[in-house]
Each structure stands twice: as C-alpha cells, then as structure tokens.
Design an enzyme around this catalytic site. Structure first.
Site, mmCIF file in Angstrom:
data_model
loop_
_atom_site.group_PDB
_atom_site.id
_atom_site.type_symbol
_atom_site.label_atom_id
_atom_site.label_comp_id
_atom_site.label_asym_id
_atom_site.label_seq_id
_atom_site.Cartn_x
_atom_site.Cartn_y
_atom_site.Cartn_z
ATOM 1 N N HIS A 156 65.924 52.167 36.067
ATOM 2 C CA HIS A 156 66.502 51.691 36.950
ATOM 3 C C HIS A 156 67.820 52.621 36.411
ATOM 4 O O HIS A 156 68.959 53.093 36.986
ATOM 5 C CB HIS A 156 67.475 50.281 36.182
ATOM 6 C CG HIS A 156 68.328 50.186 37.165
ATOM 7 N ND1 HIS A 156 69.054 50.576 38.187
ATOM 8 C CD2 HIS A 156 69.013 49.123 37.125
ATOM 9 C CE1 HIS A 156 69.330 49.952 38.977
ATOM 10 N NE2 HIS A 156 69.696 48.398 38.580
ATOM 11 N N ASP A 206 52.687 49.851 54.776
ATOM 12 C CA ASP A 206 51.187 50.141 55.378
ATOM 13 C C ASP A 206 50.285 50.880 54.586
ATOM 14 O O ASP A 206 50.862 51.963 55.100
ATOM 15 C CB ASP A 206 51.669 49.555 56.752
ATOM 16 C CG ASP A 206 50.140 49.696 57.516
ATOM 17 O OD1 ASP A 206 48.717 49.668 56.666
ATOM 18 O OD2 ASP A 206 49.907 49.489 58.463
#
Length: 442
Positions: free
Chosen positions: A157, A385
């Site tokens: 992060h 996808d």
C-alpha cells in the site's frame, strides 16, 4: 456456519520478471509524499473464476497467466522492483513479483455457494513477511479440483492504492486475453513530481492488532441487497426523523450503508461502556479527477484522501440514520472542496496531512471511538476477463484489526460490507436489530 473443507498446498513459488528489461532511464521510481502517508501494509484481494475444465486446459491457462504477467510488468515495472526506504524510492531492478501456484483440495462451488468463514480465505493469499528485500507485489493462483481458479493479488500500500492495484490487475487480464499489451493503457509515473517526498512524514497509523491474550478480531461479511439499500435511502430522505435531520441530497449506496454501520457501532459502544461515546469514521476517497491539479486518471501510486465524519457524545438526539447520512455527506463534500482549493501539490499534501493528524490526535486522547472505512465500490473488478469469462466473485480476507471494507455485489446494485471487530463488539453488532433487518450475514 459451515466450514469450508479444503486444504491449500503451495506447489510452486518463483519470481516473475518483466518480459523485457527496464531501460536505464527509469531505473528508479521516486515515491510521493502521499505514498509516505499510506499505511505500511500489504493489501490483498481475490477474484474467483468458475470453470469445469480438464487438467490440460487448466495448465494452458496457468501458462498464459504467467506469460502475460511477465508482459504487463514491462508497463508496471516499479512493481517488479524493490523499495529502498531511506532513499524513498523503488529500485526498478526487475527482480520480479513473487508468483505462487497452489492446489486446493475442494471445489470452487464450496466458496461461491456455501457459507464460509472469511478466515478460511486467508490461505488463498500469499503470507507476506515484509523486509528490505520483500517484493512489492505477490500473486497466488489457486487451482481447484473442478478447474476453477482463485487469483489473488497482494500489493504494498505504501507504493500503490486500491485504484492502481485494480487497474494493474485488469491490465494483466486484458494482456492475457489479447495475448499482448498493445491494447493496454499505459500508466503514468509522475505523482512524485507533483508531490515530492517530505522529511519526517508519518504514515497513517492503522488500528492496533490485538496482542497475545487479547480479545480476538472477528471478520464477518454483511450483504446489503438492492432492496435493502433502496429502503435505507428512503429512510434517509424522508422515512424517519424531523425535517431538519433529513438528508439534504440523494445519498449514495455507500453513504447509507456506512451510516447504518456507524449507527450500529455507536450503539454497540454505548452498550459496552454504559454511556454514549464520541466517534469518528474515516472514509478513503479517490482523488483522481477531483483536484485543481492536472493529474492523469491513470497515475500510478497513491492518490486518495481520508474524510473524517464525527459524532459527539452530547448529540444523543442526533444519531438517527438521516443525521449520520448528513454528517457523512458533509464530511465528504467539505473534504473534496478542501482538495479543490490548492493550486500546487505542497498545499494539497498539507490538507491531507491535517486530516490524518487530527484523527491521530483523537486516537491518542482515547476518548473517541475511531473506525476506518474503505470503499472499493465501482472499482471494475468484475470486468477482469483473462479470456475465460468474467469473475464469479471478488473478496478480501479476514483482517486482524478493526476496519470496514465495502465492495460491490456482482450485480453492481448491492454492497458487501466486510466488518472486522473485536469479538465482543461483533457479537453485539451482528445482533443489532437494523443490521439483522437489512443484511444477510456470512
């Protein structure tokens, strides 16, 4: 609660390097002063791809995943580097992303359809032990007996925020499906030019993890469907309270769900302490496109603020849902308005630092209950996808600190709230009447 009867065995571990060496001119990536404010933590998420295919097809998909990861790292090359803390930069040395493959002794349907404890998902993400040589990104590809896959990404992060991590994941998916990076939008690496690193900048301190023997943290998933959220919006707009307390604007899904959780937490702490306590909730907001600075939407790194909404213990008559919705909306509006005013990066960082330091001071005094909220709603997880369809589900894992994460349901209309609380507080929270009325609990 039905436990998930699976075992996860790591069968392969390697470093995936960029497909082509990073050229000499960007051999280091300077982190920004906003990166310095981010928590020193690694944040994971998992996307699940349902399938009923044979081993040969699974093997072919795994090869494509590995090849396309190597290719996408040529565009996101800092993730293949190593962070040098004292120089506040990433050495873009192409050492690579850690890539694990795991075999899961079970079927993905057990995860997608059965009741499960969030803690059981933790074995699907890499176990990161941070050090000076730790990779900045980890991938774990979990292969189920049915051919289904659970792909986990875990990133530092202090280098990137949730938007960048999601964009990277989707770019990887596009490269895999298209068999190349030609269609992928390239990230930009110029946030440090707007926000140069500062000396003596303290990162946002996350809530403390419980020590040995302490009341453990429990993570549960609470699902708000479309109908429940519509009802909450109606209450916020005019179904309860007097005319002064009703929401001034059309509240968003995230705001009404946050407000209800906040309301429950205020009552939970009243029950635990015997009296009403002040509370502050801190909500992370993406700043891309929301400042006066010309910062590209595809900027790599951390670019977010924390908006703080407060409830005073003297306002017992002011914590109905419309009141808390108004407090939240005001905090978000005021925070974003404050971020539109600065005409340079230094002034904007001062605004962000002030917001974080105020919460730090409240936490030090110990008289206010502070809760961290992070909304990942509208992040395009369900568009990722790889060439064999969009994901069936997205999740995080159990988190050993008090924090609330919010994510879209697959249909895009509901919200999954992943709530992590101390065990005693969770028992009260999950039985709070309005939480029971508006959610299904997992």
């Amino acid at each position: 609660m039905v436990e998930l009867r699976t075992k996860v065995k790591i069968v392969s571990r390697k470093l995936i390097k960029p497909a082509a060496p990073t050229p000499p001119h960007p051999k280091s990536y300077k982190t920004s002063s906003i990166d310095q404010l981010a928590p020193p933590a690694y944040v994971p998420f998992i996307l699940y791809y349902d399938a009923n295919v044979d081993k040969n097809e699974v093997d072919e998909r795994i090869k494509r995943l590995e090849k396309s990861l190597s290719e996408i790292l040529t565009l996101y090359y800092p993730l293949a580097g190593r962070y040098i803390k004292d120089k506040q930069l990433v050495d873009c040395n192409d050492e690579g992303v850690e890539y694990l493959e795991a075999q899961v002794s079970g079927k993905l349907a057990q995860v997608l359809q059965g009741e499960l404890k969030p803690e059981l998902l933790n074995s699907l993400v890499p176990n990161v032990m941070p050090s000076e040589t730790t990779p900045l990104a980890f991938v774990q590809v979990n292969m189920f007996e049915c051919g289904g896959l659970a792909i986990a990404l875990e990133c530092a992060h202090f280098i990137i925020d949730g938007i960048t991590a999601t964009t990277f994941f989707n770019a990887w998916a596009k490269a895999c499906k298209a068999e190349g990076v030609n269609e992928v939008i390239h990230p930009t690496f110029d946030l440090a030019s707007f926000f140069p690193p500062r000396e003596n900048t303290m990162p946002m301190v996350p809530p403390k993890k419980p020590g040995p023997g302490a009341n453990p943290i429990i993570t549960k998933r609470f699902v708000f469907n479309k109908a429940a959220i519509s009802s909450l919006k109606a209450i916020a707009k005019g179904g309860a309270g007097d005319s002064e307390s009703l929401s001034k604007r059309q509240p968003s899904r995230v705001v009404v769900v946050t407000a209800l959780i906040w309301k429950a937490l205020i009552d939970v702490n009243k029950a635990r302490h015997g009296h009403l306590r002040a509370s502050t909730i801190c909500h992370s907001l993406n700043l891309r496109g929301k400042t006066a600075l010309s910062i590209p939407d595809n900027s790599f790194g951390n670019f977010y603020m924390v908006a703080n909404a407060r409830f005073g213990r003297d306002n017992e008559s002011k914590f109905e849902l419309p009141d808390l919705v108004n407090a939240l909306e005001d905090s978000i509006k005021n925070g974003l308005d404050d971020c539109m005013k600065p005409q340079n990066g230094d002034d904007l960082v001062s605004v962000l630092t002030k917001s974080l330091s105020e919460v730090g001071e409240e936490r030090e005094r110990g008289e206010t209950d502070i809760y961290m909220f992070s909304s990942w709603c509208r992040f395009p997880f369900y568009e990722a996808d790889f060439g064999w369809g969009k994901p069936a589900w997205m999740s995080i894992v159990a988190i050993p600190m008090e924090i609330i994460g919010m994510f879209d349901t697959k249909d895009g209309d509901g919200i999954e709230a992943w709530v992590s609380l101390h065990e005693q507080a969770m028992l009260l929270f999950q039985n709070y009447p309005e939480i029971k009325a508006f959610t299904s609990q997992i």
